[in-house]
Design a protein around this motif. Structure first.
Motif, PDB file in Angstrom:
ATOM      1  N   SER A   1       0.828  -1.208   0.000  1.00  0.00           N
ATOM      2  CA  SER A   1       0.000   0.000   0.000  1.00  0.00           C
ATOM      3  C   SER A   1       0.859   1.253   0.000  1.00  0.00           C
ATOM      4  O   SER A   1       0.583   2.221  -0.723  1.00  0.00           O
TER       5      SER A   1
ATOM      6  N   LEU B   1       0.864   4.194  -2.861  1.00  0.00           N
ATOM      7  CA  LEU B   1       0.656   5.609  -2.537  1.00  0.00           C
ATOM      8  C   LEU B   1       1.829   6.453  -3.027  1.00  0.00           C
ATOM      9  O   LEU B   1       1.638   7.560  -3.536  1.00  0.00           O
TER      10      LEU B   1
ATOM     11  N   PHE C   1      -6.779   4.026   4.463  1.00  0.00           N
ATOM     12  CA  PHE C   1      -6.955   2.837   3.644  1.00  0.00           C
ATOM     13  C   PHE C   1      -6.682   1.602   4.498  1.00  0.00           C
ATOM     14  O   PHE C   1      -5.753   1.590   5.302  1.00  0.00           O
TER      15      PHE C   1
ATOM     16  N   ILE D   1      -6.924   1.656  -2.353  1.00  0.00           N
ATOM     17  CA  ILE D   1      -6.047   2.681  -2.939  1.00  0.00           C
ATOM     18  C   ILE D   1      -6.227   2.704  -4.453  1.00  0.00           C
ATOM     19  O   ILE D   1      -6.399   3.770  -5.051  1.00  0.00           O
TER      20      ILE D   1
ATOM     21  N   GLU E   1      -7.738   5.947  -6.667  1.00  0.00           N
ATOM     22  CA  GLU E   1      -6.566   6.633  -7.219  1.00  0.00           C
ATOM     23  C   GLU E   1      -6.904   7.988  -7.832  1.00  0.00           C
ATOM     24  O   GLU E   1      -6.260   8.993  -7.536  1.00  0.00           O
TER      25      GLU E   1
ATOM     26  N   LEU F   1      -7.904  10.411  -5.111  1.00  0.00           N
ATOM     27  CA  LEU F   1      -6.744  10.811  -4.323  1.00  0.00           C
ATOM     28  C   LEU F   1      -5.905  11.838  -5.069  1.00  0.00           C
ATOM     29  O   LEU F   1      -5.474  12.845  -4.498  1.00  0.00           O
TER      30      LEU F   1
END
Length: 200
Positions: free
Chosen positions: A26, A30, A99, A105, A109, A112
């Motif tokens: 993760s 990110l 998350f 995630i 996406e 974010l």
């Protein structure tokens, strides 16, 4: 000042993404999302922090039950999807998107990236978070008693900068047990009398 190259990793941050962690995949996902922006990768507080002209914009961190992207001025973001979370009640500026799985995630996406773009715009515009004044915080009873009973302490405390006062109030208020609050206040009484802050 040269523009940061999008997608450029910072070697001093690599260890964070290589160490064993339940959030390792993760964290890496990110990182890739954030590096697809003009932000510069740096290491602050032992975690990856992404900056715009030296100003902190977002960071990546992990906890037992979740990993998160933290927006330093998240309070100024519009948050149309209602995904931003205040970590604790005393946090004024920062907000997280949390998350609990890698698929979350991937699924978020584009959202974010939109939030990161807005955070960059907020930082570039020079907007500031309006912090509460120290007088707006409730003082713990133990601190009130100490201020009343130690000569000069009330004046010394009120002479501190607002930021130093706020830091002390939050630090002294945090423990649930009175004896721990009292112990913290005892430890820092002399520093307050000397005009020093929590970290001075």
């Amino acid at each position: 000042m040269p523009k940061p190259v999008m997608g450029r990793t910072n070697p001093k941050v690599d260890f964070f993404f290589e160490k064993a962690s339940p959030w390792q995949e993760s964290f890496r996902a990110l990182r890739q999302i954030i590096l697809d922006t003009p932000l510069t990768e740096d290491l602050k507080w032992g975690v990856p922090c992404y900056t715009l002209e030296g100003k902190n914009v977002v960071l990546i961190h992990g906890f037992k039950d979740y990993c998160a992207v933290l927006f330093h001025k998240g309070a100024l973001l519009k948050d149309p999807q209602g995904v931003l979370i205040t970590q604790t009640e005393n946090v004024q500026a920062a907000r997280q998107i949390r998350f609990t799985a890698l698929r979350e995630i991937h699924g978020m996406e584009s959202l974010l990236k939109a939030y990161i773009r807005e955070a960059i715009e907020v930082e570039a515009s020079g907007q500031k978070v309006a912090y509460k004044k120290p007088s707006e915080f409730a003082l713990p009873e133990e601190l009130i008693a100490k201020l009343e009973n130690v000569p000069g302490l009330q004046d010394a405390f009120e002479s501190l900068t607002p930021g130093r006062q706020r830091a002390y109030i939050l630090y002294f208020s945090a423990p649930k047990q009175s004896k721990t609050r009292t112990s913290r206040i005892e430890t820092y009484t002399q520093a307050i009398l000397q005009g020093k802050g929590l970290d001075d």
